[in-house]
Design a protein around this motif. Structure first.
Motif: not given
Length: 275
Positions: A10-11, A13, A17, A20, A45, A51, A233
């Protein structure tokens, strides 16, 4: 484009993408505060399709005053963060200040964070990298972004290339920080995903004498600007009642405002990455 760093399904970086979110209270004040905050951020979220990595420090070892609260400590803090992982199915990150804490921290944390003041401490960096966890190094307030290359080499020499770099402002005179947005693409050129710390960037270090001040009203503006430049992120500290928080209250986002703060940032992120 910088390379991707996959934390879990799910995450991810980097690359194209989605940004995050790394968020949570500055310090673990209590288990109840952490669990309630984590649950609320998880719901936000999920709604915004961001994410999420939960952040809270088990020990704030660099407080302005020796009389300031430091948190619940290593063992109790890791126990609480482990509960967050299990109950909300989210990765967790926390600051680690000392070499002897690394082994235990590495058993729980998904990302080990090196505080900005300690970013050049070779033994600390090496010990963190040897856990084989993702390492997030906050760029020191005293460093130029291109000086992060030396830190990158220290980490990679251990064989660990799971690295994030975080921009959190640069010292400008006394008790003030400024953000040079050029730092973001400069660090991205080192082939690492880049994080923007929007809340520490509005700190006024030592501005309240025995504690740090801040201007949280500027957090949304800087975060939007960073998203426009391009980030992998966003780091924000969040609290239900920042004015009464035990650490970094003046620069934390109020939990009830988080969704509205994030909405335009997410839109900018998607526009820049053409998601």
């Amino acid at each position: 484009m910088n390379r991707e760093l996959k934390l879990n399904e799910n995450v991810v970086f980097g690359g194209k993408n989605p940004m995050v979110l790394i968020a949570g209270p500055c310090m673990i004040e209590s288990e109840q505060l952490v669990m309630e905050t984590a649950q609320e951020i998880k719901e936000i979220t999920k709604k915004l399709q961001i994410p999420f990595v939960f952040k809270a420090s088990f020990d704030k070892a660099n407080r302005s005053s020796i009389f300031s609260s430091r948190g619940v400590g290593l063992e109790k803090g890791l126990e609480i963060l482990s509960r967050v992982k299990k109950e909300f199915n989210v990765p967790v990150i926390s600051d680690v200040h000392e070499v002897h804490q690394m082994e235990l921290a590495g058993e729980v944390l998904d990302i080990i964070q090196i505080p900005a003041f300690l970013c050049r401490q070779t033994d600390l960096l090496v010990a963190a990298a040897k856990t084989d966890k993702v390492i997030n190094v906050k760029k020191g307030q005293f460093l130029a972004p291109w000086d992060m290359k030396n830190i990158l080499v220290k980490l990679k020499e251990t064989g660990n290339d799971k690295i994030l770099f975080t921009e959190r402002g640069t010292t400008f005179g006394y008790n003030n920080l400024v953000v040079d947005m050029r730092a973001l693409p400069t660090m991205k050129d080192m082939d690492v995903p880049v994080v923007f710390d929007a809340t520490h960037s509005v700190q006024i270090p030592g501005g309240n004498g025995t504690s740090t001040g801040g201007n949280r009203e500027f957090v949304p503006y800087l975060a939007r600007a960073a998203a426009g430049v391009g980030i992998d992120a966003l780091f924000t500290e969040v609290h239900p009642d920042p004015d009464n928080a035990l650490s970094d209250g003046p620069n934390m986002i109020k939990l009830s405002n988080l969704e509205n703060v994030l909405k335009p940032i997410v839109e900018i992120d998607r526009l820049v990455k053409k998601i």
